[in-house]
Design a protein around this motif. Structure first.
Motif: not given
Length: 370
Positions: A46-57, A96-107
């Motif tokens: 939904l965040s990307e549908i409404y113009g936001y990145t997952t990072s912003q979410l 160490t957890l990384n939150y990409p600009e677009h995408g799901i978090d990953r170790i």
């Protein structure tokens, strides 16, 4: 059906109950406006549908709150889950957890590369932890912003949490080379998950805790591995959650699970959410007399890549297969709603549920299917 036709038809099908009211009446055996529905982990899409990145979410609470409100207004999805998902506990313990600009978090880096590094694992205190404490604070903000919404939490299953602490290839090797140390690691994962559930419950009251355990599927674990390493601690996790909250948790397992369904029958779970790679009708026939069945519109093939008509037909097929489950049926996606899912397909999903799930009663085919 094209999108303009769908928009017109959507005006004709409105919900007459809130999600919480519908669920309560449905599980009590009363007829409701339409069959209960949900979607798994839909905020990112939904965040990307409404113009936001997952990072912003993840980093901006106001954006997160906007997505919660839009989910309610546009799709009838209420309730907020501030859960650990699959990797947060691993990060809380030192990975160490990384939150990409677009995408799901990953170790990015696991804390336990070698069992000699055991002392590097962070001792968990949800009120004093760089990962967990901000989550409690976020939940408090949600409660303040949305006092009328329920707030719940979730945890990853035992072995799914373990692979956020130690790489999966090493965990699988440990099942043969170092089984006792692996069992100690899995037990620690459960202990810490229960600490989180207890803290969350103390702060926000009891609610149904969701458990997601993709690694315990039979695509990854053999039945022997499941019996020895996963099942005992999954059972302990479930019983611990029930003791803390007074409520049976829900369980979702990605991938193939038919080979372990008989084990699930003996667990104190309120519902089982089944991946779309398994047949929903067969799941209902096997497990429906002991728990509510949830699922399983294909998230990739249908919700993201299908047409509006594909979505509608998939919803109808799911209702046809599982609506008569003795302990109830909740229609949902088979797994997480993927990034790139178009808004019109989510609207088609809601339209189909409200149309063909109309006049639902537990154990019966909805009137909308007649």
């Amino acid at each position: 059906m094209d999108y303009s036709e769908l928009k017109l038809k959507m005006k004709e099908v409105k919900s007459e109950m809130t999600p919480s009211e519908r669920m309560k009446k449905y599980l009590a055996g009363e007829e409701v406006d339409h069959i209960p529905y949900s979607l798994i982990s839909f905020y990112e899409a939904l965040s990307e549908i409404y113009g936001y990145t997952t990072s912003q979410l993840n980093s901006d609470f106001n954006i997160f709150a906007e997505i919660i409100e839009r989910a309610r207004e546009n799709f009838g999805l209420e309730g907020v889950n501030i859960g650990l998902r699959l990797r947060a506990m691993g990060a809380a313990m030192g990975s160490t957890l990384n939150y990409p600009e677009h995408g799901i978090d990953r170790i990015e880096e696991h804390i336990l590369q070698d069992y000699n590094d055991w002392d590097k694992i962070v001792e968990i205190d949800p009120y004093n932890n760089r990962v967990l404490t901000p989550m409690l604070e976020k939940a408090a903000k949600v409660r303040e912003r949305f006092p009328d919404m329920s707030i719940s939490t979730g945890v990853a299953g035992p072995i799914s949490t373990a692979i956020a602490i130690r790489p999966i290839e090493k965990v699988l090797r440990d099942t043969r080379k170092n089984p006792e140390k692996l069992k100690e690691l899995i037990a620690l994962a459960v202990d810490n998950s229960l600490k989180w559930v207890e803290a969350f419950t103390n702060e926000f009251g009891p609610g149904i805790v969701s458990i997601s355990d993709p690694v315990t599927c039979t695509d990854i674990l053999s039945l022997k591995q499941f019996e020895e390493f996963s099942f005992p601690e999954l059972k302990r996790l479930i019983l611990g959650i029930k003791e803390i909250t007074g409520l049976k948790p829900s369980l979702h397992i990605c991938g193939h699970t038919k080979g372990i369904w008989n084990y699930l029958k003996g667990l104190e779970i309120s519902s089982f959410s089944v991946d779309n790679c398994e047949d929903l009708g067969e799941t209902s026939e096997t497990l429906g007399d002991t728990m509510t069945i949830v699922g399983n519109v294909p998230p990739v093939e249908i919700l993201r890549n299908g047409t509006i008509d594909d979505v509608i037909e998939s919803v109808k097929e799911c209702i046809q297969k599982a609506a008569k489950s003795p302990k109830g049926y909740i229609i949902s996606s088979g797994c997480q709603v993927p990034l790139g899912t178009p808004k019109e397909n989510l609207e088609a999903y809601v339209y189909a549920v409200r149309t063909y799930g109309r006049g639902a009663k537990i154990g019966e085919m909805p009137l909308g299917m007649m």
